[in-house]
Scaffold this motif. Structure first.
Motif, PDB file in Angstrom:
ATOM      1  N   ARG A   1       0.874  -1.169   0.000  1.00  0.00           N
ATOM      2  CA  ARG A   1       0.000   0.000   0.000  1.00  0.00           C
ATOM      3  C   ARG A   1       0.916   1.227   0.000  1.00  0.00           C
ATOM      4  O   ARG A   1       2.050   1.153   0.473  1.00  0.00           O
ATOM      5  CB  ARG A   1      -0.906   0.037   1.238  1.00  0.00           C
ATOM      6  N   TRP A   2       0.439   2.358  -0.458  1.00  0.00           N
ATOM      7  CA  TRP A   2       1.324   3.512  -0.573  1.00  0.00           C
ATOM      8  C   TRP A   2       1.916   3.950   0.772  1.00  0.00           C
ATOM      9  O   TRP A   2       3.076   4.390   0.809  1.00  0.00           O
ATOM     10  CB  TRP A   2       0.623   4.678  -1.287  1.00  0.00           C
ATOM     11  N   PRO A   3       1.173   3.830   1.918  1.00  0.00           N
ATOM     12  CA  PRO A   3       1.825   4.238   3.179  1.00  0.00           C
ATOM     13  C   PRO A   3       2.989   3.340   3.592  1.00  0.00           C
ATOM     14  O   PRO A   3       3.765   3.716   4.474  1.00  0.00           O
ATOM     15  CB  PRO A   3       0.681   4.154   4.207  1.00  0.00           C
ATOM     16  N   HIS A   4       3.107   2.172   2.952  1.00  0.00           N
ATOM     17  CA  HIS A   4       4.251   1.323   3.291  1.00  0.00           C
ATOM     18  C   HIS A   4       5.578   1.984   2.910  1.00  0.00           C
ATOM     19  O   HIS A   4       6.610   1.699   3.533  1.00  0.00           O
ATOM     20  CB  HIS A   4       4.138  -0.030   2.573  1.00  0.00           C
ATOM     21  N   LEU A   5       5.548   2.828   1.898  1.00  0.00           N
ATOM     22  CA  LEU A   5       6.797   3.467   1.470  1.00  0.00           C
ATOM     23  C   LEU A   5       7.308   4.470   2.506  1.00  0.00           C
ATOM     24  O   LEU A   5       8.469   4.370   2.942  1.00  0.00           O
ATOM     25  CB  LEU A   5       6.609   4.140   0.106  1.00  0.00           C
ATOM     26  N   PRO A   6       6.479   5.444   2.943  1.00  0.00           N
ATOM     27  CA  PRO A   6       6.985   6.316   4.018  1.00  0.00           C
ATOM     28  C   PRO A   6       7.223   5.557   5.325  1.00  0.00           C
ATOM     29  O   PRO A   6       8.076   5.954   6.125  1.00  0.00           O
ATOM     30  CB  PRO A   6       5.893   7.380   4.180  1.00  0.00           C
TER      31      PRO A   6
ATOM     32  N   ILE B   1      -0.963   9.940   9.739  1.00  0.00           N
ATOM     33  CA  ILE B   1      -2.137  10.633   9.181  1.00  0.00           C
ATOM     34  C   ILE B   1      -2.927   9.680   8.281  1.00  0.00           C
ATOM     35  O   ILE B   1      -4.156   9.659   8.298  1.00  0.00           O
ATOM     36  CB  ILE B   1      -1.692  11.885   8.397  1.00  0.00           C
ATOM     37  N   ALA B   2      -2.190   8.869   7.527  1.00  0.00           N
ATOM     38  CA  ALA B   2      -2.861   7.916   6.634  1.00  0.00           C
ATOM     39  C   ALA B   2      -3.495   6.767   7.411  1.00  0.00           C
ATOM     40  O   ALA B   2      -4.571   6.274   7.033  1.00  0.00           O
ATOM     41  CB  ALA B   2      -1.864   7.371   5.617  1.00  0.00           C
ATOM     42  N   ARG B   3      -2.843   6.327   8.498  1.00  0.00           N
ATOM     43  CA  ARG B   3      -3.332   5.184   9.280  1.00  0.00           C
ATOM     44  C   ARG B   3      -3.242   5.508  10.771  1.00  0.00           C
ATOM     45  O   ARG B   3      -2.320   5.071  11.466  1.00  0.00           O
ATOM     46  CB  ARG B   3      -2.514   3.936   8.962  1.00  0.00           C
ATOM     47  N   PRO B   4      -4.188   6.278  11.299  1.00  0.00           N
ATOM     48  CA  PRO B   4      -4.130   6.639  12.726  1.00  0.00           C
ATOM     49  C   PRO B   4      -4.145   5.447  13.670  1.00  0.00           C
ATOM     50  O   PRO B   4      -3.694   5.555  14.816  1.00  0.00           O
ATOM     51  CB  PRO B   4      -5.395   7.496  12.909  1.00  0.00           C
TER      52      PRO B   4
ATOM     53  N   PHE C   1       3.223  -6.740  12.256  1.00  0.00           N
ATOM     54  CA  PHE C   1       1.863  -6.330  12.595  1.00  0.00           C
ATOM     55  C   PHE C   1       1.596  -4.890  12.167  1.00  0.00           C
ATOM     56  O   PHE C   1       0.487  -4.556  11.728  1.00  0.00           O
ATOM     57  CB  PHE C   1       1.622  -6.479  14.102  1.00  0.00           C
ATOM     58  N   VAL C   2       2.605  -4.038  12.289  1.00  0.00           N
ATOM     59  CA  VAL C   2       2.448  -2.645  11.856  1.00  0.00           C
ATOM     60  C   VAL C   2       2.150  -2.595  10.356  1.00  0.00           C
ATOM     61  O   VAL C   2       1.243  -1.881   9.910  1.00  0.00           O
ATOM     62  CB  VAL C   2       3.720  -1.834  12.179  1.00  0.00           C
ATOM     63  N   VAL C   3       2.896  -3.372   9.585  1.00  0.00           N
ATOM     64  CA  VAL C   3       2.679  -3.415   8.139  1.00  0.00           C
ATOM     65  C   VAL C   3       1.273  -3.916   7.827  1.00  0.00           C
ATOM     66  O   VAL C   3       0.596  -3.389   6.927  1.00  0.00           O
ATOM     67  CB  VAL C   3       3.745  -4.305   7.478  1.00  0.00           C
ATOM     68  N   ALA C   4       0.812  -4.926   8.555  1.00  0.00           N
ATOM     69  CA  ALA C   4      -0.543  -5.449   8.339  1.00  0.00           C
ATOM     70  C   ALA C   4      -1.595  -4.392   8.673  1.00  0.00           C
ATOM     71  O   ALA C   4      -2.597  -4.261   7.961  1.00  0.00           O
ATOM     72  CB  ALA C   4      -0.753  -6.708   9.174  1.00  0.00           C
ATOM     73  N   THR C   5      -1.378  -3.649   9.739  1.00  0.00           N
ATOM     74  CA  THR C   5      -2.325  -2.597  10.123  1.00  0.00           C
ATOM     75  C   THR C   5      -2.384  -1.509   9.057  1.00  0.00           C
ATOM     76  O   THR C   5      -3.457  -0.976   8.758  1.00  0.00           O
ATOM     77  CB  THR C   5      -1.930  -2.001  11.477  1.00  0.00           C
TER      78      THR C   5
ATOM     79  N   LEU D   1       8.092  11.777   7.820  1.00  0.00           N
ATOM     80  CA  LEU D   1       7.732  10.447   7.305  1.00  0.00           C
ATOM     81  C   LEU D   1       6.773   9.741   8.262  1.00  0.00           C
ATOM     82  O   LEU D   1       5.752   9.172   7.838  1.00  0.00           O
ATOM     83  CB  LEU D   1       8.999   9.603   7.109  1.00  0.00           C
ATOM     84  N   ALA D   2       7.096   9.786   9.551  1.00  0.00           N
ATOM     85  CA  ALA D   2       6.218   9.160  10.540  1.00  0.00           C
ATOM     86  C   ALA D   2       4.858   9.856  10.577  1.00  0.00           C
ATOM     87  O   ALA D   2       3.813   9.193  10.689  1.00  0.00           O
ATOM     88  CB  ALA D   2       6.873   9.210  11.918  1.00  0.00           C
ATOM     89  N   ALA D   3       4.863  11.171  10.471  1.00  0.00           N
ATOM     90  CA  ALA D   3       3.601  11.913  10.477  1.00  0.00           C
ATOM     91  C   ALA D   3       2.731  11.520   9.287  1.00  0.00           C
ATOM     92  O   ALA D   3       1.501  11.361   9.418  1.00  0.00           O
ATOM     93  CB  ALA D   3       3.876  13.412  10.459  1.00  0.00           C
TER      94      ALA D   3
END
Length: 251
Positions: A45-50, A97-100, A143-147, A91-93
């Motif tokens: 998913r795109w948030p995986h990159l940041p 923001i994408a996955r609170p 688990f973070v990646v799965a979330t 990057l963390a922000a």
């Protein structure tokens, strides 16, 4: 040309780079393996990159934070703290923001990092418990990646356990090869854990059995040989790739 002019050479770029790259070569496999497994299992998913950027720069930031804590000289690492802090924060922000929902992991990571900080303050960062805490931090990334992908955590739980078994075993094995070479107690602990890991891995999936038996053989046979750290590292790269391939196929 005067002697003063001849000797006034700029600091080599390699030396400047070393100031920003920790001499922890084995850490990169521990950082990248859970991320790669997680993304492969749940789909990118795109948030995986940041997330990857924040994960890697966050590790670099934490390394220099703990160096500052250990030496009691934060000013010595001001450049590294500023550089990695300025990169990690946005990057963390972006990921949050994408996955609170990722904020649910904050207490666990805060507690684990506090343990790392305590060992750094005591200048015992090579302690076994500290290493194991770092392994747990890395494996939780599955688990973070799965979330991030809104995938059920149960889908990646077997992979989490397989990686945890592998990385804990690796910590014990590497200690018998380098820092605790010749310590019979550490060697028994390493072999015993690898035997347990082989049993649990077989319970997870039969395809994992050959790899974990190979890891067990490594823990039994190699401590008797005087391998250089570079050789130990190359062997671990091969083992990491084997574990990655089999986990993705089996789980």
């Amino acid at each position: 040309m005067s002697t003063a002019v001849r000797t006034a050479r700029p600091v080599p770029s390699r030396r400047r780079l070393r100031r920003f790259v920790p001499p922890q070569h084995g850490a990169w496999a521990m950082l990248l393996l859970p991320y790669t497994v997680g993304v492969a299992l749940v789909g990118p998913r795109w948030p995986h990159l940041p997330l990857l950027g924040a994960w890697l720069t966050g590790y670099l930031l934490s390394y220099y934070v703990f160096q500052a804590v250990k030496t009691r000289r934060p000013g010595r690492f001001a450049d590294q703290l500023l550089a990695y802090g300025l990169v990690t924060a946005p990057l963390a922000a972006a990921v949050l923001i994408a996955r609170p929902a990722l904020l649910w992991y904050a207490p666990a990571y805060a507690l684990l990092l506090a343990v790392n900080g305590w060992y750094a303050w005591r200048r015992r960062e090579r302690a076994l418990v500290n290493d194991l805490v770092s392994v747990v931090q890395s494996c939780l990334l599955v688990f973070v990646v799965a979330t991030v992908a809104a995938a059920p955590l149960a889908d990646v739980a077997p992979a989490f356990l397989a990686l945890l078994l592998y990385l804990v075993g690796t910590v014990l094995y590497v200690k018998t090869m380098i820092r605790e070479r010749g310590d019979a107690g550490y060697r028994r602990l390493s072999v015993g854990f690898h035997l347990l890991a082989a049993v649990l891995a077989t319970w997870l999936h039969l395809l994992l059995t050959p790899v974990f038996l190979l890891l067990l053989a490594r823990a039994v046979l190699l401590p008797a040989r005087r391998l250089r750290p570079a050789q130990v590292g190359v062997i671990e790269i091969v083992c990491s790739l084997l574990v990655l391939a089999v986990v993705l196929v089996a789980l």
